[in-house]
Design an enzyme around this catalytic site. Structure first.
Site, PDB file in Angstrom:
ATOM      1  N   SER A 240       0.904  -0.587   0.124  1.00  0.00           N
ATOM      2  CA  SER A 240      -0.354   0.115   0.098  1.00  0.00           C
ATOM      3  C   SER A 240       1.193   1.412   0.267  1.00  0.00           C
ATOM      4  CB  SER A 240      -1.016   0.109   1.285  1.00  0.00           C
ATOM      5  OG  SER A 240      -1.590   1.062   0.983  1.00  0.00           O
ATOM      6  N   CYS A 241      -0.104   2.625  -0.373  1.00  0.00           N
ATOM      7  CA  CYS A 241       0.887   3.498  -0.413  1.00  0.00           C
ATOM      8  C   CYS A 241      -0.365   4.800  -0.235  1.00  0.00           C
ATOM      9  CB  CYS A 241       2.410   3.940  -1.458  1.00  0.00           C
ATOM     10  SG  CYS A 241       1.434   3.984  -3.287  1.00  0.00           S
ATOM     11  N   GLY A 242      -0.033   6.153  -1.170  1.00  0.00           N
ATOM     12  CA  GLY A 242      -0.846   6.820  -1.203  1.00  0.00           C
ATOM     13  C   GLY A 242      -1.975   6.516  -1.829  1.00  0.00           C
ATOM     14  N   GLY A 244      -1.553   4.594  -4.627  1.00  0.00           N
ATOM     15  CA  GLY A 244      -1.527   2.985  -5.743  1.00  0.00           C
ATOM     16  C   GLY A 244      -0.315   2.814  -6.691  1.00  0.00           C
ATOM     17  N   TRP A 269      -3.683   3.753   0.704  1.00  0.00           N
ATOM     18  CA  TRP A 269      -4.413   4.733   2.055  1.00  0.00           C
ATOM     19  C   TRP A 269      -5.301   6.314   1.401  1.00  0.00           C
ATOM     20  CZ3 TRP A 269      -4.185   4.774   6.438  1.00  0.00           C
ATOM     21  CH2 TRP A 269      -4.978   5.905   7.659  1.00  0.00           C
TER      22      TRP A 269
END
Length: 285
Positions: A240-242, A244, A269
């Site tokens: 996951s990240c901000g 994708g 996120w």
């Protein structure tokens, strides 16, 4: 140790030697955060590796979604790639203007829709240019090629699946954002987003997988970075990240180590934090 999937990463020297091969297709998948004030398409038109086409991450997406660059329907993806001259029988080489960042998103999407013969250019355009290699500003006119879309649902996770995983703990969630954003002490770059992380997740900022020159670290260094984050490399991982993008850098690093059970949380996120019904964890614990 060596990379388990070494052909998924190509050097600038290799591409320079093979750039004219009839099966090679080169893709610029540059994308930048809004705060960077860079226009990837304009930069591509001004300077790109000869023969490259531009993979617009915000256009090759579900543009009806309120979330940024979510994956499109298979029909849209195959249509977009066909028009770029990318398809069956091609070896696709992806790069970006950062080194390795958004190229990993394009790499993941192309594999997600069933085309496995895709690699990332190590160090991207910055390394290519630093070495004085050929650059072009001429538009590339691709010849349409059939692209067969077969989505591999094992490579992607949706919000409800990530929520269910909090209880089941079948997979480890690994977050590519900075430590400050992960712990909720640093503001999110997108307005209106809560700070913090998915409960029970681990943190490995994507830059920790890269050298100071923007190339991928060695297999031994990658393995050490994942293990230092708390991840068990024998168990499934959801990255996951901000939004994708850099989650795909973590997925790429795991692929290079031969990890077979890795999925990307597409909404990441942004989707999680916008839903006030979902739990959020903050702090260092």
């Amino acid at each position: 140790m060596s990379y388990v999937n070494p052909t998924s990463l190509v050097s600038t020297e290799w591409l320079s030697q093979n750039i004219s091969s009839p099966d090679i297709r080169i893709v610029d998948a540059s994308w930048y955060m809004p705060g960077e004030n860079r226009d990837p398409k304009a930069e591509f038109e001004a300077a790109h590796i000869p023969g490259a086409v531009f993979f617009d991450i915000d256009d090759i997406a579900d543009t009806d979604s309120s979330l940024p660059h979510m994956i499109p329907a298979p029909e849209k993806f195959s249509s977009k790639l066909r028009k770029l001259g990318l398809g069956d029988g091609n070896r696709i080489i992806v790069y970006d203007g950062s080194g390795i960042r958004s190229a990993a998103r394009a790499w993941w999407m192309i594999r997600l829709f069933g085309h496995d013969d895709v690699s990332i250019l190590d160090g991207g355009l910055p390394k290519w240019q630093a070495e004085g290699r050929a650059i072009d500003d001429l538009p590339t006119k691709p010849i349409e090629r059939h692209f067969t879309s077969r989505i591999n649902n094992l490579l992607v996770k949706e919000k409800d699946q990530v929520l269910a995983n909090i209880d089941s703990q079948k997979a480890q969630v690994l977050d590519a954002r900075s430590k400050g954003r992960f712990e909720g002490t640093e503001a999110e770059p997108r307005e209106g987003l809560r700070g913090g992380r998915i409960p029970g997740s681990y943190n490995l900022p994507f830059n920790d997988l890269l050298t100071s020159e923007g190339t991928l670290k060695s297999a031994d260094e990658l393995k050490a970075a994942y293990e230092a984050s708390g991840i068990d490399l024998k168990k499934p991982v959801i990255t996951s990240c901000g939004s994708g993008i850099t989650a795909c850098v973590l997925a790429f690093g795991l692929h290079m180590l031969g990890h077979r059970d890795v999925a990307v949380f597409d909404g990441s996120w942004t989707e999680w934090a916008l839903d006030e019904t979902l739990p959020v964890q903050k702090g260092a614990e």
